[in-house]
Scaffold this active site. Structure first.
Site, PDB file in Angstrom:
ATOM      1  N   HIS A 158       0.830  -1.230   0.223  1.00 48.07           N
ATOM      2  CA  HIS A 158       0.138   0.164   0.162  1.00 48.07           C
ATOM      3  C   HIS A 158       0.665   0.951   0.182  1.00 48.07           C
ATOM      4  O   HIS A 158       1.772   1.110   0.661  1.00 48.07           O
ATOM      5  CB  HIS A 158      -1.073   0.782   1.313  1.00 48.07           C
ATOM      6  N   CYS A 174       2.950  -5.326   6.652  1.00 45.67           N
ATOM      7  CA  CYS A 174       2.429  -4.460   5.235  1.00 45.67           C
ATOM      8  C   CYS A 174       3.663  -3.532   4.872  1.00 45.67           C
ATOM      9  O   CYS A 174       4.786  -3.820   5.338  1.00 45.67           O
ATOM     10  CB  CYS A 174       1.390  -3.170   5.377  1.00 45.67           C
TER      11      CYS A 174
END
Length: 198
Positions: A158, A174
């Site tokens: 992301h 992440c």
């Protein structure tokens, strides 16, 4: 002008030396006859110790069906190859803070989210009970402007609005990219794009 006991250079000498340094990259690109260089430039160039370099896809993937993303945790880099082998991209990234938050192995993109919203995972909330339960899309969202959901629960590639995180161990699992980079990768990646974290 009085003499300094430290023999420090005058402002004029300092500025003249600084101007010479500013022009140095342009001079380095010119053809300099052999023997006129005062020193070996490789002795003064600092190397990137993170091995942020381009890679071939073949050691990591059997094929490029649906494209491929390689996340190199150690060098903090994300590599992308398209199926037609006409596009190769290399992006700096953030990676998980600790080894226990790091997941390695093969996965794939299962969802492309054009306006990600964020909820902390149960383990994130346990470690940080003061965090909000939800942040909608927008400038305060920790997932930035785009998100690629991986087949592993809670794992994403992301964007981030906090650009200080890129190139660092800074996430809870992440992989983060600059917003402009995730927007580019988002357009190229497909649902089904292969992802390998090493």
């Amino acid at each position: 002008m009085s003499k300094s006991p430290f023999n420090s250079p005058s402002r004029r000498a300092f500025l003249a030396g600084s101007a010479a340094l500013i022009g140095a990259p342009a001079l380095a690109q010119q053809n300099v006859p052999a023997g006129q260089a005062s020193r070996d430039p490789s002795q003064s160039v600092r190397r990137n110790i993170s091995s942020f370099r381009s890679l071939a896809w073949q050691p990591y993937f059997d094929n490029l069906r649906n494209g491929a993303v390689l996340v190199d945790i150690d060098s903090r880099a994300v590599h992308y190859w398209n199926e037609e082998q006409t596009i190769y991209k290399l992006y700096p990234s953030s990676v998980p803070l600790t080894e226990d938050l790091t997941r390695r192995g093969r996965t794939r993109v299962i969802l492309k989210d054009p306006k990600p919203d964020w909820r902390p995972t149960p383990s994130m909330k346990k470690r940080n009970p003061e965090w909000p339960d939800y942040i909608g899309p927008g400038p305060e969202n920790p997932l930035g402007t785009r998100s690629l959901h991986l087949s592993w629960t809670y794992y994403r590639i992301h964007g981030t609005h906090d650009t200080r995180k890129i190139g660092r161990k800074s996430s809870n699992g992440c992989i983060g990219l600059y917003n402009e980079h995730i927007e580019e990768l988002y357009e190229m990646a497909k649902v089904g794009t292969q992802v390998l974290l090493i």
